[in-house]
Write a protein that holds these residues in place. Structure first.
Motif, short mmCIF file in Angstrom:
data_model
loop_
_atom_site.label_atom_id
_atom_site.label_comp_id
_atom_site.label_asym_id
_atom_site.label_seq_id
_atom_site.Cartn_x
_atom_site.Cartn_y
_atom_site.Cartn_z
N ASN A 97 0.76 -1.09 0.04
CA ASN A 97 -0.16 -0.02 -0.14
C ASN A 97 0.91 1.04 -0.13
O ASN A 97 0.49 2.22 -0.54
N ASN A 119 2.30 1.88 -3.20
CA ASN A 119 1.45 2.41 -4.03
C ASN A 119 1.29 3.72 -4.00
O ASN A 119 1.17 4.71 -4.95
N ARG A 120 0.99 4.32 -2.63
CA ARG A 120 0.91 5.73 -2.55
C ARG A 120 2.19 6.52 -2.64
O ARG A 120 1.71 7.71 -3.28
N ASP A 141 3.99 5.66 -6.53
CA ASP A 141 3.41 5.53 -7.67
C ASP A 141 3.11 4.02 -8.41
O ASP A 141 3.48 3.89 -9.57
N ALA A 142 2.93 3.24 -7.28
CA ALA A 142 2.98 1.65 -7.84
C ALA A 142 1.72 1.21 -7.83
O ALA A 142 0.64 1.83 -7.52
N SER A 143 1.56 0.05 -8.73
CA SER A 143 0.22 -0.52 -8.99
C SER A 143 0.06 -2.07 -8.22
O SER A 143 -0.50 -2.75 -8.94
N ASP A 187 -1.39 -4.95 -6.42
CA ASP A 187 -2.91 -5.59 -5.97
C ASP A 187 -2.51 -6.56 -4.91
O ASP A 187 -1.92 -7.45 -5.01
N VAL A 212 3.95 -5.50 -12.18
CA VAL A 212 3.65 -4.51 -11.60
C VAL A 212 4.40 -3.22 -12.06
O VAL A 212 5.45 -3.26 -12.39
#
Ligand code: AVJ
Length: 306
Positions: free
Chosen positions: A209, A212-213, A216-218, A220, A249
């Motif tokens: 998480n 991601n934040r 800027d990663a993706s 899941d 990713v």
């Protein structure tokens, strides 16, 4: 190296890894605190038991007018047991990387101990250890307080380097009061890092998480699984995030490929016998003066002097 490059370098390796420091964003720090309250994660309760039962003897060994330095104090919770018993301490210097939490905690401590100068310092002890009024003459010892088995995050050679830096900070005659997890039945270790409530799993997965934040990663999160186990050959608990399927990713527009069951190694937690840790610290110039264990002999607090 900036943090994005650090992340990308770790994820491009043949054996992917990430620094455990990325586990501790605000959510991660909260989750770690929840882990310490689970029954399975014994280190915090065992160490607290030791500090409660033996802080008077620890304080006596440290003596009057001491300056206590705690690198990476987190919630500055454990020092209370010692501050209640120390004879006329000169100062408590608490450092941490999170300014907001640090100042909140040291304000509370200052209220609880109005006669002890409490000095917060925002810094990462991996980079430097600042001692205010460093060249003022003083009577008492300088003592580094390093609880929580934080030293176990580092491989032995790196751990010894950090102990050498502590030795330099406290100077000749100074002390080191350090909490270190003991080797024990692997079943107990396994349970401590795989709590039945699943909080350790959330703590580990929260790292994705955060990527991601902040980067800027993706990721899941449903496509990765928490895995933690004792590696007896290396005397450490390893924590990994395992890819449930082949996937790609992106991180800041760079593609990272994962095979099915490929893992990211996110943390090590080294375990030591008393003899092993005594030797590691001796290599950094510290002589063991005393050690204390909890009633189950799960955890050890050591007092060394340089
Ligand atoms: C805070 C690094 C000492 O290694 O036991 C707890 C972190 N990781 N559960 C440890 C942690 C998974 C903890 N330290």
């Amino acid at each position: 190296m900036n943090e994005l490059n650090e992340v990308l370098t770790g994820l491009k390796k043949r054996k992917k890894n990430l620094s455990p420091k990325f586990l501790y964003d605000e959510k991660g720090s909260e989750l770690f605190e929840s882990i310490t309250k689970t029954k399975a994660y014994y280190p915090t309760s065992a160490e607290t038991e030791i500090l409660k039962d033996h802080s008077a003897e620890m304080a006596w060994m440290i003596g009057p007018y001491a300056t206590i330095i705690e690198p990476g104090c987190g919630n500055c919770e454990k020092i209370r047991y010692l501050l209640r018993k120390l004879p006329r301490p000169r100062a408590y210097i608490a450092s941490d990387i999170s300014a907001e939490i640090l100042h909140r905690r040291t304000d509370d401590l200052q209220e609880e101990f109005p006669t002890i100068p409490i000095l917060p310092i925002v810094e990462d002890f991996n980079e430097r250890i600042t001692i205010p009024f460093d060249n003022m003459p003083s009577q008492g010892k300088r003592v580094v307080f390093f609880p929580g088995s934080t030293i176990g995050n580092l491989a032995p050679a790196e751990a010894q380097k950090l102990l050498k830096r502590f030795a330099r900070s406290v100077r000749k005659g100074g002390g080191l009061l350090i909490g270190v997890d003991l080797k024990k039945d692997p079943k107990i270790l396994h349970r401590a890092y795989n709590d039945p409530e699943g909080i350790t799993a959330q703590f580990n997965l929260n790292l994705l998480n955060r990527l991601n934040r902040d980067f800027d990663a993706s990721f899941d999160l449903r496509q990765f699984e928490h895995k933690s186990f004792y590696n007896p050959r290396r005397s450490r608990v390893e924590m990994h995030l395992v890819s449930r399927a082949p996937q790609t990713v992106t991180i800041a527009n760079k593609k990272i490929r994962f095979g099915r069951n490929e893992s990211i190694h996110t943390e090590n937690s080294y375990k030591y016998t008393v003899a092993e840790f005594k030797k590691l610290a001796a290599g950094a110039g510290f002589t063991l003066k005393q050690s204390w264990q909890d009633t189950r002999n799960f955890f050890c607090v050591y007092y060394f002097e340089r």
